[in-house]
Design an enzyme around this catalytic site. Structure first.
Site, PDB file in Angstrom:
ATOM      1  N   GLU A  66      40.100  19.930 -21.679  1.00  0.00           N
ATOM      2  CA  GLU A  66      40.804  20.446 -22.846  1.00  0.00           C
ATOM      3  C   GLU A  66      41.468  19.315 -23.632  1.00  0.00           C
ATOM      4  OE1 GLU A  66      41.033  21.523 -19.830  1.00  0.00           O
ATOM      5  OE2 GLU A  66      40.353  23.608 -19.833  1.00  0.00           O
ATOM      6  N   PRO A 273      30.096  12.230  -8.424  1.00  0.00           N
ATOM      7  CA  PRO A 273      30.825  13.462  -8.073  1.00  0.00           C
ATOM      8  C   PRO A 273      31.923  13.746  -9.083  1.00  0.00           C
ATOM      9  CG  PRO A 273      31.303  11.698  -6.495  1.00  0.00           C
ATOM     10  CD  PRO A 273      30.265  11.174  -7.423  1.00  0.00           C
ATOM     11  N   ARG A 274      32.154  15.018  -9.363  1.00  0.00           N
ATOM     12  CA  ARG A 274      33.171  15.408 -10.331  1.00  0.00           C
ATOM     13  C   ARG A 274      34.552  14.890  -9.938  1.00  0.00           C
ATOM     14  NH1 ARG A 274      33.842  16.857 -15.621  1.00  0.00           N
ATOM     15  NH2 ARG A 274      35.608  18.270 -15.886  1.00  0.00           N
ATOM     16  N   GLY A 315      36.784   7.531 -15.534  1.00  0.00           N
ATOM     17  CA  GLY A 315      36.787   6.889 -16.835  1.00  0.00           C
ATOM     18  C   GLY A 315      35.576   6.042 -17.150  1.00  0.00           C
ATOM     19  N   GLU A 316      34.529   6.095 -16.333  1.00  0.00           N
ATOM     20  CA  GLU A 316      33.352   5.257 -16.563  1.00  0.00           C
ATOM     21  C   GLU A 316      32.082   6.064 -16.828  1.00  0.00           C
ATOM     22  OE1 GLU A 316      34.289   1.099 -14.384  1.00  0.00           O
ATOM     23  OE2 GLU A 316      33.359   2.615 -13.099  1.00  0.00           O
ATOM     24  N   ASN A 340      30.417  19.722 -19.905  1.00  0.00           N
ATOM     25  CA  ASN A 340      30.147  19.478 -21.316  1.00  0.00           C
ATOM     26  C   ASN A 340      28.795  18.801 -21.557  1.00  0.00           C
ATOM     27  OD1 ASN A 340      30.267  18.940 -24.019  1.00  0.00           O
ATOM     28  ND2 ASN A 340      32.188  17.814 -23.961  1.00  0.00           N
ATOM     29  N   GLU A 343      28.453  15.577 -24.393  1.00  0.00           N
ATOM     30  CA  GLU A 343      28.649  14.173 -24.047  1.00  0.00           C
ATOM     31  C   GLU A 343      27.323  13.523 -23.650  1.00  0.00           C
ATOM     32  OE1 GLU A 343      33.248  14.515 -22.372  1.00  0.00           O
ATOM     33  OE2 GLU A 343      31.563  14.546 -20.974  1.00  0.00           O
TER      34      GLU A 343
END
Length: 432
Positions: A66, A273-274, A315-316, A340, A343
């Site tokens: 979000e 992995p998430r 972040g990568e 998403n 992306e």
């Protein structure tokens, strides 16, 4: 509008519970590396000044998805309102880190105050927002009503509630009406959700269909130096990516990769992995599958002969998407809702997904129809689909072109949404 009895009961409960919730939340943030000064933002104690000049526009989001979905909207509104200042609040350490890496000009991030009178009073007294924009399903009753009581213009964007949440609100129509009445504008992701908001007693004349803001977000950032290093280490080997996987999905992905090794022995899987804290668990699954791997968090690059690169850092993601034109997107083989796909398309890769994509159902319908996305259900289908895209450059290019067209269609929507919010929230006077 008079507050229903349940609202008063909720307010009383927060007085009793707030100290315990605050203790637990601050402790959690501190354990995740957040400094004490910042962790105490949840008590409404600001760690940054409110800057003067134009209007202050507050965006409130829940967590990572979000928060990131509104950064492009903030940037666009910032272009249209050159004197405005922006505040974005969220609740997790991960969202704070990722927002900090991509924060637009004239924007400050803070952790959201607890939905209790003391923290909210301190927060609102310090920031004095001229407009407040809430994202998706962030419907905290006191936060909304206390913000409105200050005369703040308010909107709900990207509105999306699960069937379970809608059912819960439907059982309390009085409080639903009381809470939703604060908004000057409610923009939903689709027509179905617009009707759902009306059914929940949102003011009909203030509900309108918007779009999924995640389709309008900026491309994920990349690190050219890191990309150069990884490409050099890969030495031209073909790559596919499995991103944002959840428990139960890695086994399917690993089975598919094992199958692919027979026909594509040089193929490398970048497995993401998430939740990076599952790294050890996923590494053990790779070992059990008899596959060789290197791990990003250990500071190593893919080595010759290794079949998998376990990308277990935050972040990568943009870097890993940039290394392949074939991406399987997790959270979709089991009823999680999907992640998403925009992306992936922005990184010029084809999207492969499982069938459980309720959070992006309308988007996937469009992408499947155009050929920009392919849905699979199990390991054999996944292996077959990846192999087809590896072997058929024309098929892959067709899917990539379909994604390009979809993005082009979305490109003018962001300015329209920003203009609508500026007009409805009466921020026009800040344009000079």
């Amino acid at each position: 509008m008079r507050a229903p009895p349940l609202y008063h009961l909720y307010v009383a409960a927060t007085v009793l519970l707030a100290p315990f919730v605050a203790w637990a939340q601050i402790r959690k943030l501190r354990k995740q590396g957040i400094p004490a000064l910042r962790a105490h933002e949840i008590m409404g104690n600001a760690s940054a000044p409110r800057r003067g000049g134009g209007a202050l526009i507050w965006f409130h989001a829940a967590s990572v998805g979000e928060s990131l979905s509104v950064l492009a909207l903030i940037a666009k509104m910032g272009e249209m309102l050159p004197r405005a200042q922006f505040l974005i609040t969220s609740g997790t350490a991960t969202s704070a880190k990722l927002v900090a890496d991509r924060i637009p000009p004239r924007t400050v991030h803070q952790f959201a105050p607890l939905d209790a009178r003391g923290p909210l009073t301190r927060f609102l007294s310090h920031w004095r927002p001229d407009a407040a924009i809430f994202v998706e399903s962030e419907l905290w009753p006191q936060m909304l009503r206390m913000t409105r009581a200050r005369g703040t213009a308010m909107a709900l964007v990207n509105a999306r509630l699960s069937a379970k949440s809608r059912a819960a609100w439907a059982r309390q129509p009085g409080i639903a009406r009381y809470v939703l009445d604060v908004f000057d504008l409610i923009l939903t992701q689709n027509d179905q959700m617009a009707q759902a908001m009306v059914d929940m007693h949102a003011p009909t004349d203030r509900v309108a269909r918007g779009t999924n803001l995640k389709s309008l977000s900026a491309p994920l950032p990349t690190d050219p130096a890191l990309l150069a290093q990884v490409r050099a280490a890969l030495k031209g080997r073909p790559v596919w990516v499995a991103a944002s996987t959840h428990p139960g999905e890695e086994a399917t992905v690993l089975a598919a990769h094992a199958t692919l090794q027979a026909s594509h022995p040089e193929l490398v899987l970048i497995l993401i992995p998430r939740h990076p804290d599952r790294s050890a668990e996923v590494a053990e699954l790779i070992r059990q599958a008899g596959l060789s791997f290197a791990t990003r968090s250990e500071g190593v690059l893919p080595r010759a002969g290794e079949q998998i690169y376990l990308a277990d850092t935050l972040g990568e993601l943009g870097n890993w998407y940039a290394l392949s034109e074939i991406v399987f997107l997790g959270g979709s083989l089991h009823p999680i809702g999907g992640h998403n796909p925009f992306e992936v398309v922005q990184a010029r890769a084809v999207v492969i997904s499982g069938p459980h994509v309720a959070s992006f159902a309308e988007t996937y319908d469009e992408m499947q129809a155009s050929g920009a996305a392919t849905v699979v259900e199990d390991a054999p289908m996944l292996a077959q689909t990846v192999a087809r895209f590896l072997d058929d450059a024309e098929l892959r290019d067709e899917a990539l072109r379909a994604g390009d067209v979809m993005l082009e269609d979305k490109s003018n929507v962001l300015g329209g949404i920003a203009s609508r919010l500026i007009r409805m929230l009466k921020l026009d006077e800040d344009i000079r």
